[in-house]
Scaffold this motif. Sequence first.
Motif, PDB file in Angstrom:
ATOM      1  N   VAL A 202       0.875  -1.170   0.000  1.00  0.00           N
ATOM      2  CA  VAL A 202       0.000   0.000   0.000  1.00  0.00           C
ATOM      3  C   VAL A 202       0.910   1.217   0.000  1.00  0.00           C
ATOM      4  CG1 VAL A 202      -1.912   1.200   1.099  1.00  0.00           C
ATOM      5  CG2 VAL A 202      -1.687  -1.279   1.370  1.00  0.00           C
ATOM      6  N   THR A 203       0.662   2.145  -0.925  1.00  0.00           N
ATOM      7  CA  THR A 203       1.511   3.329  -1.037  1.00  0.00           C
ATOM      8  C   THR A 203       0.678   4.528  -1.454  1.00  0.00           C
ATOM      9  OG1 THR A 203       3.611   4.155  -1.932  1.00  0.00           O
ATOM     10  CG2 THR A 203       2.184   2.934  -3.454  1.00  0.00           C
ATOM     11  N   THR A 204       1.355   5.634  -1.710  1.00  0.00           N
ATOM     12  CA  THR A 204       0.725   6.883  -2.113  1.00  0.00           C
ATOM     13  C   THR A 204       0.923   7.115  -3.605  1.00  0.00           C
ATOM     14  OG1 THR A 204       2.779   8.034  -1.604  1.00  0.00           O
ATOM     15  CG2 THR A 204       1.137   7.902   0.163  1.00  0.00           C
ATOM     16  N   THR A 205       0.326   8.205  -4.119  1.00  0.00           N
ATOM     17  CA  THR A 205       0.523   8.518  -5.537  1.00  0.00           C
ATOM     18  C   THR A 205       1.988   8.862  -5.808  1.00  0.00           C
ATOM     19  OG1 THR A 205      -0.200  10.788  -5.060  1.00  0.00           O
ATOM     20  CG2 THR A 205      -1.839   9.286  -5.971  1.00  0.00           C
ATOM     21  N   ILE A 206       2.654   9.499  -4.853  1.00  0.00           N
ATOM     22  CA  ILE A 206       4.090   9.768  -4.990  1.00  0.00           C
ATOM     23  C   ILE A 206       4.857   8.448  -5.031  1.00  0.00           C
ATOM     24  CG2 ILE A 206       6.140  10.652  -3.793  1.00  0.00           C
ATOM     25  CD1 ILE A 206       4.642  12.894  -5.013  1.00  0.00           C
ATOM     26  N   GLY A 207       4.473   7.504  -4.174  1.00  0.00           N
ATOM     27  CA  GLY A 207       5.155   6.216  -4.110  1.00  0.00           C
ATOM     28  C   GLY A 207       5.060   5.424  -5.401  1.00  0.00           C
ATOM     29  N   SER A 208       3.894   5.467  -6.030  1.00  0.00           N
ATOM     30  CA  SER A 208       3.673   4.643  -7.237  1.00  0.00           C
ATOM     31  C   SER A 208       3.981   5.385  -8.528  1.00  0.00           C
ATOM     32  CB  SER A 208       2.213   4.172  -7.277  1.00  0.00           C
ATOM     33  OG  SER A 208       1.333   5.275  -7.464  1.00  0.00           O
ATOM     34  N   GLU A 209       4.401   6.627  -8.426  1.00  0.00           N
ATOM     35  CA  GLU A 209       4.624   7.473  -9.606  1.00  0.00           C
ATOM     36  C   GLU A 209       5.545   6.823 -10.637  1.00  0.00           C
ATOM     37  OE1 GLU A 209       5.220  11.984  -9.371  1.00  0.00           O
ATOM     38  OE2 GLU A 209       7.269  11.198  -9.555  1.00  0.00           O
ATOM     39  N   SER A 210       5.073   6.762 -11.859  1.00  0.00           N
ATOM     40  CA  SER A 210       5.868   6.278 -12.998  1.00  0.00           C
ATOM     41  C   SER A 210       6.299   4.822 -12.863  1.00  0.00           C
ATOM     42  CB  SER A 210       7.110   7.169 -13.193  1.00  0.00           C
ATOM     43  OG  SER A 210       7.650   6.989 -14.482  1.00  0.00           O
ATOM     44  N   MET A 211       5.626   4.047 -12.007  1.00  0.00           N
ATOM     45  CA  MET A 211       6.076   2.678 -11.758  1.00  0.00           C
ATOM     46  C   MET A 211       5.274   1.617 -12.495  1.00  0.00           C
ATOM     47  SD  MET A 211       7.361   2.426  -7.807  1.00  0.00           S
ATOM     48  CE  MET A 211       7.925   0.745  -8.136  1.00  0.00           C
ATOM     49  N   HIS A 212       3.985   1.855 -12.728  1.00  0.00           N
ATOM     50  CA  HIS A 212       3.155   0.749 -13.239  1.00  0.00           C
ATOM     51  C   HIS A 212       2.372   1.076 -14.495  1.00  0.00           C
ATOM     52  CE1 HIS A 212      -0.694   2.271 -11.248  1.00  0.00           C
ATOM     53  NE2 HIS A 212       0.238   3.035 -10.720  1.00  0.00           N
ATOM     54  N   GLY A 213       2.521   2.291 -15.039  1.00  0.00           N
ATOM     55  CA  GLY A 213       1.819   2.622 -16.276  1.00  0.00           C
ATOM     56  C   GLY A 213       0.322   2.442 -16.123  1.00  0.00           C
ATOM     57  N   ASP A 214      -0.284   1.699 -17.061  1.00  0.00           N
ATOM     58  CA  ASP A 214      -1.728   1.436 -17.011  1.00  0.00           C
ATOM     59  C   ASP A 214      -2.058   0.130 -16.301  1.00  0.00           C
ATOM     60  OD1 ASP A 214      -2.242   3.768 -18.483  1.00  0.00           O
ATOM     61  OD2 ASP A 214      -1.964   2.726 -20.395  1.00  0.00           O
ATOM     62  N   LEU A 215      -1.055  -0.545 -15.781  1.00  0.00           N
ATOM     63  CA  LEU A 215      -1.279  -1.826 -15.108  1.00  0.00           C
ATOM     64  C   LEU A 215      -1.791  -1.601 -13.690  1.00  0.00           C
ATOM     65  CD1 LEU A 215       2.011  -3.639 -16.211  1.00  0.00           C
ATOM     66  CD2 LEU A 215      -0.284  -3.971 -17.161  1.00  0.00           C
ATOM     67  N   PRO A 216      -2.653  -2.492 -13.191  1.00  0.00           N
ATOM     68  CA  PRO A 216      -3.143  -2.355 -11.812  1.00  0.00           C
ATOM     69  C   PRO A 216      -2.026  -2.548 -10.804  1.00  0.00           C
ATOM     70  CG  PRO A 216      -3.866  -4.445 -12.766  1.00  0.00           C
ATOM     71  CD  PRO A 216      -3.262  -3.652 -13.880  1.00  0.00           C
ATOM     72  N   TRP A 217      -2.085  -1.798  -9.702  1.00  0.00           N
ATOM     73  CA  TRP A 217      -1.060  -1.834  -8.670  1.00  0.00           C
ATOM     74  C   TRP A 217      -1.113  -3.139  -7.891  1.00  0.00           C
ATOM     75  CZ3 TRP A 217       3.234   0.566  -8.150  1.00  0.00           C
ATOM     76  CH2 TRP A 217       3.933   0.530  -6.943  1.00  0.00           C
ATOM     77  N   ASN A 218       0.018  -3.514  -7.269  1.00  0.00           N
ATOM     78  CA  ASN A 218       0.028  -4.771  -6.500  1.00  0.00           C
ATOM     79  C   ASN A 218      -0.430  -4.512  -5.057  1.00  0.00           C
ATOM     80  OD1 ASN A 218       2.508  -3.520  -5.640  1.00  0.00           O
ATOM     81  ND2 ASN A 218       3.177  -5.501  -4.872  1.00  0.00           N
ATOM     82  N   GLY A 219      -1.606  -3.936  -4.951  1.00  0.00           N
ATOM     83  CA  GLY A 219      -2.187  -3.631  -3.653  1.00  0.00           C
ATOM     84  C   GLY A 219      -3.095  -2.438  -3.779  1.00  0.00           C
ATOM     85  N   ALA A 220      -2.692  -1.304  -3.182  1.00  0.00           N
ATOM     86  CA  ALA A 220      -3.537  -0.113  -3.219  1.00  0.00           C
ATOM     87  C   ALA A 220      -2.684   1.148  -3.241  1.00  0.00           C
ATOM     88  CB  ALA A 220      -4.475  -0.093  -2.014  1.00  0.00           C
ATOM     89  N   VAL A 221      -3.246   2.206  -3.856  1.00  0.00           N
ATOM     90  CA  VAL A 221      -2.604   3.523  -3.910  1.00  0.00           C
ATOM     91  C   VAL A 221      -3.612   4.552  -3.419  1.00  0.00           C
ATOM     92  CG1 VAL A 221      -1.558   5.276  -5.389  1.00  0.00           C
ATOM     93  CG2 VAL A 221      -1.155   2.851  -5.866  1.00  0.00           C
ATOM     94  N   THR A 222      -3.254   5.286  -2.383  1.00  0.00           N
ATOM     95  CA  THR A 222      -4.143   6.304  -1.832  1.00  0.00           C
ATOM     96  C   THR A 222      -3.350   7.318  -1.031  1.00  0.00           C
ATOM     97  OG1 THR A 222      -6.028   6.711  -0.357  1.00  0.00           O
ATOM     98  CG2 THR A 222      -4.589   4.865   0.204  1.00  0.00           C
ATOM     99  N   ASP A 223      -3.878   8.556  -0.951  1.00  0.00           N
ATOM    100  CA  ASP A 223      -3.240   9.604  -0.158  1.00  0.00           C
ATOM    101  C   ASP A 223      -4.025   9.930   1.112  1.00  0.00           C
ATOM    102  OD1 ASP A 223      -1.075   9.980  -1.954  1.00  0.00           O
ATOM    103  OD2 ASP A 223      -2.382  11.125  -3.278  1.00  0.00           O
ATOM    104  N   SER A 224      -5.091   9.178   1.368  1.00  0.00           N
ATOM    105  CA  SER A 224      -5.892   9.370   2.572  1.00  0.00           C
ATOM    106  C   SER A 224      -5.415   8.425   3.676  1.00  0.00           C
ATOM    107  CB  SER A 224      -7.366   9.099   2.278  1.00  0.00           C
ATOM    108  OG  SER A 224      -8.100   8.854   3.467  1.00  0.00           O
ATOM    109  N   PRO A 225      -5.094   8.927   4.875  1.00  0.00           N
ATOM    110  CA  PRO A 225      -4.648   8.047   5.972  1.00  0.00           C
ATOM    111  C   PRO A 225      -5.676   6.962   6.320  1.00  0.00           C
ATOM    112  CG  PRO A 225      -4.222  10.336   6.524  1.00  0.00           C
ATOM    113  CD  PRO A 225      -5.038  10.358   5.271  1.00  0.00           C
ATOM    114  N   GLN A 226      -6.938   7.326   6.350  1.00  0.00           N
ATOM    115  CA  GLN A 226      -7.968   6.351   6.711  1.00  0.00           C
ATOM    116  C   GLN A 226      -8.120   5.289   5.631  1.00  0.00           C
ATOM    117  OE1 GLN A 226     -10.001   6.223   9.781  1.00  0.00           O
ATOM    118  NE2 GLN A 226      -9.961   4.173   8.867  1.00  0.00           N
ATOM    119  N   VAL A 227      -8.147   5.722   4.378  1.00  0.00           N
ATOM    120  CA  VAL A 227      -8.259   4.750   3.279  1.00  0.00           C
ATOM    121  C   VAL A 227      -7.007   3.879   3.223  1.00  0.00           C
ATOM    122  CG1 VAL A 227      -8.481   4.480   0.776  1.00  0.00           C
ATOM    123  CG2 VAL A 227      -9.784   6.263   1.954  1.00  0.00           C
ATOM    124  N   PHE A 228      -5.861   4.477   3.472  1.00  0.00           N
ATOM    125  CA  PHE A 228      -4.604   3.732   3.498  1.00  0.00           C
ATOM    126  C   PHE A 228      -4.696   2.609   4.528  1.00  0.00           C
ATOM    127  CE2 PHE A 228      -0.021   4.034   2.350  1.00  0.00           C
ATOM    128  CZ  PHE A 228       0.500   3.098   3.221  1.00  0.00           C
TER     129      PHE A 228
END
Length: 401
Positions: free
Chosen positions: A293-319
């Motif tokens: 689980v990471t943030t938009t900064i964390g996943s930046e430029s890493m996966h293109g259009d492919l789904p992430w291997n978990g979740a990407v969010t900038d909300s503490p509660q959603v994280f």
Amino acid sequence: MWPEPNSSAAGGRMLQLISLFKDQGYSITFASPAQDSDFMVALAEYGVDKKSIALNCASFDVFVKELNPTVVLFDRFMMEEQFGWRVTDNCPKALRLLDTEDLHCLRLARQKAFKENRLFQTSDLMTEEVAKREIASILRCDLSLMISKFEMELLTTTFKIDKALLYYLPFLLEPITVSAFEQFPPFEERKEFVFIGNFLHEPNWNAVQYLKESIWPLIRKQLPQVALNIYGAYPSQKVLQLHQPKEGFLIKGRADKAQEVVSKARVVLAPLRFGAGVKGKLIEAMQCGTASVTTTIGSESMHGDLPWNGAVTDSPQVFADEAVQLYNDNKRWLEAQYNGLTIINQRYLKALFVEDFNKQILFLQANLQQHRITNFFGAMLQHHTLSSTKYMSRWIEAKNK
């Protein structure tokens, strides 16, 4: 620093570049003014000659002139600033490459915006002092290796860098085969959460603070018996003081075998609030079959259009909620694991880049004079650098005597 692949992604990146050049038959000398450390890689085991060099000293001129390399690779812009003009003076025909690792000015501008409690804007880069140094270094080199397509676009649009001076070369990895995938520890055998990252890197320290203050309490409330293990090289006293066993927040320090640690965990947490480049900790999670689980900064430029291997969010509660769901839901976790496998095998395979990179190097070597003529701003900076940085270094050299 000398390469420390178990301490940071940058160390692993350097070994990948060494392997890339070794495969093309190059003899490699690794030169650094750094002190030896207990954690540096044994370069001799990779068939690389190790050479200690000194800052602001004519001994480097003698060394590099005798070596007479065909290609010189600078490990980040600071090394190009120190030694680039000496290479130009003594080996003018050598192809000069810069490995940026990540765009330092982007990371620092984002960090400044975060600390000022405001949103980062690309215009912030224009007032970032490091940007002037870093962009100048990129212009002085014949080619800069970029690990992030996002940063390449930033350089071409914001700073108007000629695309001919940039080359996309991400992490260079081996494929995750079916047999390797089947050997990953299964969901049932994994436990706890993990964060891993070198504490000399400010975004990592900030992420741990964020975990401690905002995210981990929300996760712990839902999973009171589960712990978070924090690993990282070079932890300071302020990091160690965050160790709270009663809260399940455990500071473990340096991991002797990082992949083993990540492979035993069920979920990697990486709430990065500023930074740049491609995140080695998240690549490592994918390589180990571990959800993240990471943030938009964390996943930046890493996966293109492919789904992430978990979740990407900038909300503490959603994280926190996503982390708990991945921890509890076997099906969701397996989907995340498969997504990570797909990202590695489609975006980071060494085999995808080797042939084209070698062609690019050969083309530049064959057309170096014309390439440099076209790069007028680079030539202009070389001229002024040889009239300023050079003589500042000479002054320091004379003063040291």
